[in-house]
Design an enzyme around this catalytic site. Structure first.
Site, PDB file in Angstrom:
ATOM      1  N   HIS A  77      -7.819   4.852   7.063  1.00 39.56           N
ATOM      2  CA  HIS A  77      -6.615   5.188   6.203  1.00 39.56           C
ATOM      3  C   HIS A  77      -7.064   4.294   5.009  1.00 39.56           C
ATOM      4  O   HIS A  77      -7.891   3.350   5.192  1.00 39.56           O
ATOM      5  CB  HIS A  77      -5.191   4.561   6.795  1.00 39.56           C
ATOM      6  N   GLU A  79      -5.462   2.060   3.227  1.00 36.32           N
ATOM      7  CA  GLU A  79      -5.346   0.465   3.543  1.00 36.32           C
ATOM      8  C   GLU A  79      -6.108  -0.110   4.524  1.00 36.32           C
ATOM      9  O   GLU A  79      -6.646  -1.333   4.450  1.00 36.32           O
ATOM     10  CB  GLU A  79      -3.814   0.327   4.314  1.00 36.32           C
ATOM     11  N   CYS A 105       1.273   3.584   7.665  1.00 42.01           N
ATOM     12  CA  CYS A 105       1.650   4.038   8.982  1.00 42.01           C
ATOM     13  C   CYS A 105       1.756   2.698   9.749  1.00 42.01           C
ATOM     14  O   CYS A 105       1.483   1.476   9.187  1.00 42.01           O
ATOM     15  CB  CYS A 105       0.648   5.045   9.511  1.00 42.01           C
TER      16      CYS A 105
END
Length: 158
Positions: A77, A79, A105
């Protein structure tokens, strides 16, 4: 009009997202401290591996809904990539703010918490109630700032 700092950094996250190789969702993240960019990340396969736009999407093939079974994805992801870039180059992100095009998430939320980040600014929601709950429990502020919102000429803190 000159954008506020929030809009400026969120727009940079949007630009970072254009590097994404995910077939389902393009996400960009920027880690900021003292109005300085510390690291950026977008979603895609680990360095040196084939990307989903080259080999296809496992999650799509198996019809896995968004927000479920994150382990069945060859990509990281945005992040995660931003946090890993900071770690790779020895940049402390404790106390930083993460600007992201989508709400993190649960896996990313746990990383944000343990990295010591204090705030997340997002442009779009994501179907993960546990992530929101954990961030709130940890005292990480989450602010929603739609990208298409009218930008003030000079927001506070300019």
């Amino acid at each position: 009009m000159r954008p506020s700092w929030d809009h400026y950094f969120l727009e940079i996250a949007g630009l970072v997202a254009t590097r994404s190789t995910c077939l389902r969702r393009s996400v960009g993240a920027v880690i900021i401290k003292d109005k300085r960019i510390l690291a950026t990340g977008y979603n895609g396969a680990p360095s040196g591996l084939a990307h989903c736009d080259e080999v296809g999407c496992i999650r799509e093939q198996r019809q896995i809904p968004s927000g479920e079974r994150h382990e069945l994805c060859r990509g990281l992801h945005a992040e995660q990539n931003a946090i890993l870039q900071a770690a790779l180059y020895g940049v402390s992100i404790a106390g930083a703010t993460l600007y992201c095009t989508t709400h993190p998430c649960v896996v990313c939320a746990k990383m944000i918490i343990n990295a010591g980040m204090k705030e997340v600014v997002i442009a779009a929601a994501y179907p993960d109630e546990l992530a929101a709950s954990l961030l709130a429990e940890a005292g990480v502020t989450v602010r929603y700032l739609p990208c298409d919102e009218e930008r003030p000429a000079h927001a506070s803190g300019e």
